[in-house]
Design a protein around this motif. Structure first.
Motif, PDB file in Angstrom:
ATOM      1  N   LYS A  81     -11.034   4.644  -7.442  1.00  0.00           N
ATOM      2  CA  LYS A  81     -11.573   3.740  -6.413  1.00  0.00           C
ATOM      3  C   LYS A  81     -12.792   2.976  -6.932  1.00  0.00           C
ATOM      4  O   LYS A  81     -12.969   1.789  -6.641  1.00  0.00           O
ATOM      5  CB  LYS A  81     -11.903   4.537  -5.142  1.00  0.00           C
ATOM      6  N   ALA A  84     -11.512   0.280  -9.063  1.00  0.00           N
ATOM      7  CA  ALA A  84     -10.956  -0.789  -8.222  1.00  0.00           C
ATOM      8  C   ALA A  84     -12.076  -1.694  -7.719  1.00  0.00           C
ATOM      9  O   ALA A  84     -11.999  -2.929  -7.831  1.00  0.00           O
ATOM     10  CB  ALA A  84     -10.191  -0.195  -7.038  1.00  0.00           C
ATOM     11  N   LEU A  89     -10.626  -5.087  -6.648  1.00  0.00           N
ATOM     12  CA  LEU A  89      -9.317  -4.692  -6.100  1.00  0.00           C
ATOM     13  C   LEU A  89      -9.535  -3.855  -4.835  1.00  0.00           C
ATOM     14  O   LEU A  89     -10.539  -3.160  -4.718  1.00  0.00           O
ATOM     15  CB  LEU A  89      -8.543  -3.860  -7.133  1.00  0.00           C
ATOM     16  N   VAL A  91      -8.180  -0.814  -2.111  1.00  0.00           N
ATOM     17  CA  VAL A  91      -7.326   0.371  -2.052  1.00  0.00           C
ATOM     18  C   VAL A  91      -6.423   0.221  -0.822  1.00  0.00           C
ATOM     19  O   VAL A  91      -6.885   0.262   0.304  1.00  0.00           O
ATOM     20  CB  VAL A  91      -8.160   1.665  -1.970  1.00  0.00           C
ATOM     21  N   LEU A 103      -3.181  -0.037  -5.294  1.00  0.00           N
ATOM     22  CA  LEU A 103      -4.231  -1.047  -5.314  1.00  0.00           C
ATOM     23  C   LEU A 103      -3.662  -2.422  -4.990  1.00  0.00           C
ATOM     24  O   LEU A 103      -2.527  -2.736  -5.379  1.00  0.00           O
ATOM     25  CB  LEU A 103      -4.905  -1.087  -6.693  1.00  0.00           C
TER      26      LEU A 103
END
Length: 518
Positions: A81, A84, A89, A91, A103
């Motif tokens: 995470k 990301a 990005l 989740v 993602l």
């Protein structure tokens, strides 16, 4: 500068016969699956060795107990995470039990995040798809944590293994088609309607119409089973109206299972035809705490060489999960003989995974209520033949040790890898299954009819026993007497022989003896 490492097994080559036709729109949004390592892997491996050895003391884990012990670690998920967030990005979903973080983001963000270049390709049979070449890379702190990154490319990964009886081959007097109930009776399935069980069916496209199912089951005089459509990753029940397309596969699978176990719930998991979609649909079925399938039927696959090793390993680990949870997975071994439709000899995956029951094909002639002749399904290059052979990916499983393979020239050699298939059943479209697809009464064959046939047999056995048979391969290999041994015919490079062979495995079922063996 963050140090990066290539993700093992993520190497992709350009698909033969495909050309780059353009760049992907950097602003297009896609979803990508990140598969993480399993907690307590050593403990899980020792559990798997017991299951593979057929240790009777091992009981299937509940989905809750499994999630507690063998899901992805919270720290690992947190690292993904953070990665990301660093790349902008989002989740979309996290599923610790399935060891997955999905993602969402743009093509441009994913190209930077994983060090890849995504382009549009055109292929003469697969059509247009998003693809990549080379490896995926991950930052140092995710190395060893991330096991697969799926969905960056969406090339079609599998094909359905069904064959419609060609119109130029009318059934001769001694060749007939069968309803699933007639085959269940010829194969001496134990009585029962599968009530209380759920059979999961995986579909990578197409759909069914309820009116087809209603008329079909009424014509057989069986109650219509409860069919649940489960959409996975934008997949849904979308019949095209073309019985020769994926609708043929979807409807065939449901009609065979439903005719034999009308008391069971049939959960159909629809997804996209890509490695990410395929793996996620099977994972969703295995982890489904609502429908809780005890058997999963897969009639799709592709040659082993067409898979990246990260996809194969990710898929195989989902199939190991199924074995630990006591879910039996039946997979069609392919309809293109020993070559699996590629160059040289190839086996079909996922049928070649050692954690599935690989289902091969026969051609069956009946006289009255008994089988008069059953040989390897091989209707020639045009008509199809049962897939089978030796895996180049997976070693010989414990329960196949000491077996040998017979080539069409008659030479026998010790198995050098996982032998495919394990079992067989009627698959020739000339002696195929009468079904109703898109309003058309037709006759269909293919090993994709054999996977749901076996899934229905296992659902009857599970219902009678009140508990799942689970991973059954070790028990079946100890009970060769539970099968009609097929000793005639070949599938190209391999020949049938007494005992296990690479055309029909142990043979076709004597359902009551299979039930006794389990």
């Amino acid at each position: 500068m963050v140090n990066r490492q290539p993700l093992p097994g993520s190497e992709r080559k350009a698909e033969q016969g495909s050309t780059v036709v353009g760049q992907c729109d950097p602003a297009e949004r896609i979803e990508v699956f990140v598969m993480l390592r399993r907690q307590h892997q050593a403990q899980f491996d020792s559990l798997m060795s017991k299951i593979e050895a057929g240790d009777p003391s091992v009981k299937p884990l509940s989905r809750e107990a499994f999630a507690k012990d063998y899901s992805a670690a919270p720290d690992d998920i947190a690292k993904v995470k953070a990665f990301a967030t660093a790349h902008g990005l989002t989740v979309v979903r996290e599923d610790p039990a399935a060891r997955q973080v999905v993602l969402g983001g743009t093509i441009a963000q994913f190209q930077t995040a994983f060090g890849v270049k995504l382009e549009h390709y055109q292929h003469h049979t697969a059509g247009q798809f998003r693809g990549r070449t080379g490896t995926i890379s991950v930052p140092d702190d995710l190395h060893g944590i991330v096991q697969a990154v799926l969905g960056l490319d969406n090339r079609p990964q599998a094909r359905p293994h069904f064959r419609i009886r060609p119109p130029f081959q009318p059934a001769k007097a001694h060749q007939a088609s069968f309803t699933p109930l007639q085959l269940a009776s010829l194969y001496q399935f134990p009585q029962g309607d599968g009530s209380g069980e759920c059979v999961g069916i995986i579909e990578l496209g197409g759909g069914y119409s309820t009116s087809d199912l209603t008329s079909y089951f009424a014509s057989l005089g069986v109650t219509s089973p409860k069919v649940e459509s489960v959409g996975v990753d934008q997949g849904s029940n979308q019949p095209s109206g073309d019985p020769n397309g994926p609708d043929g596969e979807v409807t065939l699978d449901i009609e065979i299972v439903g005719a034999i176990v009308p008391g069971a719930t049939i959960a159909v998991y629809f997804t996209q035809n890509s490695d990410a979609g395929f793996i996620d649909a099977v994972s969703r079925a295995v982890h489904d705490t609502t429908n809780k399938p005890s058997v999963v039927s897969i009639s799709w696959g592709g040659p082993e060489a067409n898979w990246t090793s990260q996809s194969q390993q990710a898929f195989n680990s989902v199939l190991q999960t199924a074995a630990a949870l006591g879910v039996t997975v039946c997979a069609a071994s392919g309809d293109s003989g020993s070559s699996d439709g590629s160059s040289g000899d190839q086996v079909d995956f996922p049928a070649s995974s050692p954690y599935v029951l690989a289902c091969g094909g026969t051609s069956l002639t009946a006289s009255g209520t008994a089988i008069s002749r059953e040989v390897v399904w091989n209707d020639g290059a045009q008509g199809g033949a049962g897939g089978g052979g030796v895996s180049r990916t997976f070693p010989v499983p414990v329960w196949q040790q000491g077996l040998s393979v017979t080539s069409s020239s008659g030479a026998t050699t010790a198995l050098s890898g996982r032998g495919v298939p394990d079992v067989a059943g009627d698959a020739s479209p000339i002696t195929g299954y009468s079904v109703l697809i898109d309003g058309t009464q037709t006759v269909v064959g293919g090993t994709s009819a054999v996977a749901p046939l076996w899934a229905a047999l296992i659902a009857r056995i599970n219902a009678a026993k009140g508990q799942p048979a689970g991973f059954i391969n070790p028990k079946l290999y100890k009970a060769p007497g539970a099968f009609n041994d097929i000793t005639q015919g070949n599938n190209g490079s391999f020949a049938a022989s007494p005992g296990w062979d690479a055309c029909t495995g142990l043979g076709s079922p004597n359902g009551q003896k299979v039930a006794a063996a389990l």
